[in-house]
Design an enzyme around this catalytic site. Structure first.
Site, PDB file in Angstrom:
ATOM      1  N   THR A  70      -4.160  66.350  30.647  1.00  0.00           N
ATOM      2  CA  THR A  70      -4.986  65.259  29.641  1.00  0.00           C
ATOM      3  C   THR A  70      -5.917  64.901  30.118  1.00  0.00           C
ATOM      4  OG1 THR A  70      -3.204  65.163  28.033  1.00  0.00           O
ATOM      5  CG2 THR A  70      -5.211  63.999  27.556  1.00  0.00           C
ATOM      6  N   ASN A 149       1.244  76.502  25.378  1.00  0.00           N
ATOM      7  CA  ASN A 149       2.084  75.642  25.923  1.00  0.00           C
ATOM      8  C   ASN A 149       3.716  75.628  24.660  1.00  0.00           C
ATOM      9  OD1 ASN A 149       0.212  74.956  24.500  1.00  0.00           O
ATOM     10  ND2 ASN A 149       1.145  73.291  23.713  1.00  0.00           N
ATOM     11  N   HIS A 200       3.642  66.579  36.199  1.00  0.00           N
ATOM     12  CA  HIS A 200       5.353  66.298  35.329  1.00  0.00           C
ATOM     13  C   HIS A 200       6.357  67.551  34.308  1.00  0.00           C
ATOM     14  CE1 HIS A 200       4.471  66.567  31.182  1.00  0.00           C
ATOM     15  NE2 HIS A 200       3.081  65.468  31.569  1.00  0.00           N
ATOM     16  N   CYS A 323       3.033  67.124  22.927  1.00  0.00           N
ATOM     17  CA  CYS A 323       1.775  65.569  22.453  1.00  0.00           C
ATOM     18  C   CYS A 323       1.854  66.097  21.091  1.00  0.00           C
ATOM     19  CB  CYS A 323       1.076  66.387  23.269  1.00  0.00           C
ATOM     20  SG  CYS A 323       0.377  66.270  24.847  1.00  0.00           S
TER      21      CYS A 323
END
Length: 383
Positions: A70, A149, A200, A323
């Site tokens: 982000t 994603n 991550h 998210c």
């Protein structure tokens, strides 16, 4: 437990956690300090930067450490917008970018920037001719993600980069968060100016990432107040996170070479088996998608119902991007590819890692079939 939600986050490697503890315990000094201990920490950061640059086949002075995807996306986009506002205020993105790109551009739009949102086809891919047609004298940036994603669609990044060579005043940013470690990308060959990666997503630790910024490219910093990261990103560096990110990057690249074919076999098995369930419709097109993401819809059921039913069996998947999953909105990505509202409502995402096995895939299919039988029976009885 079966964990099929690796696009949301991955479990850190044991080696990563152990290294983080050691570094945080023994090399805790501030790398900007003048004393010897600070110098040792600074050397660790230097070595990590060199290792990462080597893995990406770029120069070490092109690597800038961030807190993750982000921040990296915001830095690339807003940094470009601030730096080149006098040149133009037009940015081009796809309509299926991650929220950290899409909402950043929405914010810039409120500040007077013009944003072109490219449509995608049923595969989830942009048309490079549409992209080139959208470029104007005011265009300063094109930002296109490498791997989506939610559905795993791979964008024609090298082809886009080739076109943008003809427009030297237009910078090219790529969100490589879902692609790194699964779908190789040559940053130089693709003519990429800015590229975002997040630790991550490949078994590193949360709160760590990097922005590749090609040598000679200038963007404005978002965080000021220090000289860290070439004054592009002020703030004391997270030494343990950065060093272990380099370790995770080395490990995931080794895993890709060792287990890439196996991961593809698992993906193809799941696709085949899901395709045999009458109630299931695949939203991912395997021929143009990454090997670790499968998106499917279950007709007549909400995705969150399936996610929670699987959770009770200790099988973990998701609906959309992590998210956005709690916002209870239909997937912008699925709607953009032509999936009707009724099917978008029933969407589920499987996302694999090299740690997953074929046995887990078989158990998942059996468990899903049993759950669908129970849910359909409940629905019939309630009518």
């Amino acid at each position: 437990m079966i964990y099929f939600d690796n696009s949301a986050t991955t479990k850190p490697y044991d080696e990563v956690i152990n290294a983080f503890v050691k570094i945080s315990t023994q090399f805790f000094a501030n790398p900007s300090s003048l004393h010897d201990l600070g110098g040792q920490v600074e050397e660790l950061l230097k070595q990590a930067r060199l290792q990462i640059a080597s893995l990406l086949q770029v120069k070490s002075n092109e690597i800038f450490f961030t807190s993750g995807g982000t921040e990296g996306n915001n830095l690339a986009i807003k940094g470009t917008a601030l730096q080149y506002a006098s040149r133009g205020k037009h940015i081009i993105i796809s309509g299926i970018e991650h929220a950290s790109v899409y909402e950043t551009c929405e914010q810039l739009k409120s500040l007077g920037y013009k944003i072109t949102y490219l449509s995608v086809d049923s595969n989830g891919q942009v048309n490079v001719e549409d992209l080139e047609s959208a470029i104007t004298e005011e265009t300063i940036l094109v930002s296109i993600m490498h791997v989506n994603n939610e559905i795993g669609a791979i964008q024609p990044i090298e082809e886009i980069g080739s076109i943008l060579k003809n427009y030297p005043k237009v910078l090219f940013h790529v969100d490589h968060v879902q692609g790194f470690g699964k779908v190789p990308l040559d940053l130089y060959k693709a003519n990429i100016d800015l590229c975002t990666i997040s630790a991550h997503k490949f078994h590193g630790l949360k709160g760590n990432g990097l922005l590749f910024k090609r040598e000679g490219i200038r963007i404005s910093p978002l965080l000021t107040g220090g000289s860290q990261e070439g004054k592009l990103r002020s703030g004391t560096e997270n030494t343990g996170g950065i060093v272990t990110m380099a370790k995770a990057m080395r490990m995931i690249e080794d895993k890709r070479k060792e287990k890439g074919a196996e991961l593809l076999q698992i993906r193809d098995y799941l696709v085949e088996q899901l395709g045999q369930i009458p109630q299931v419709q695949l939203n991912t097109k395997p021929s143009v998608s990454a090997p670790h993401i499968i998106n499917f819809s279950v007709v007549g059921l909400r995705g969150e119902v399936i996610v929670h039913a699987l959770e009770k069996e200790k099988v973990y998947v998701s609906t959309t991007s992590a998210c956005s999953s709690k916002q209870r909105k239909l997937s912008r990505t699925l709607l953009s590819t032509g999936v009707p509202d009724s099917l978008a409502e029933g969407a589920v995402r499987i996302s694999l890692s090299y740690e997953n096995t074929m046995d887990e895939a078989k158990v998942f299919i059996q468990t899903l079939q049993q759950i669908l039988e129970k849910l359909n029976m409940v629905m019939r009885d309630s009518k």
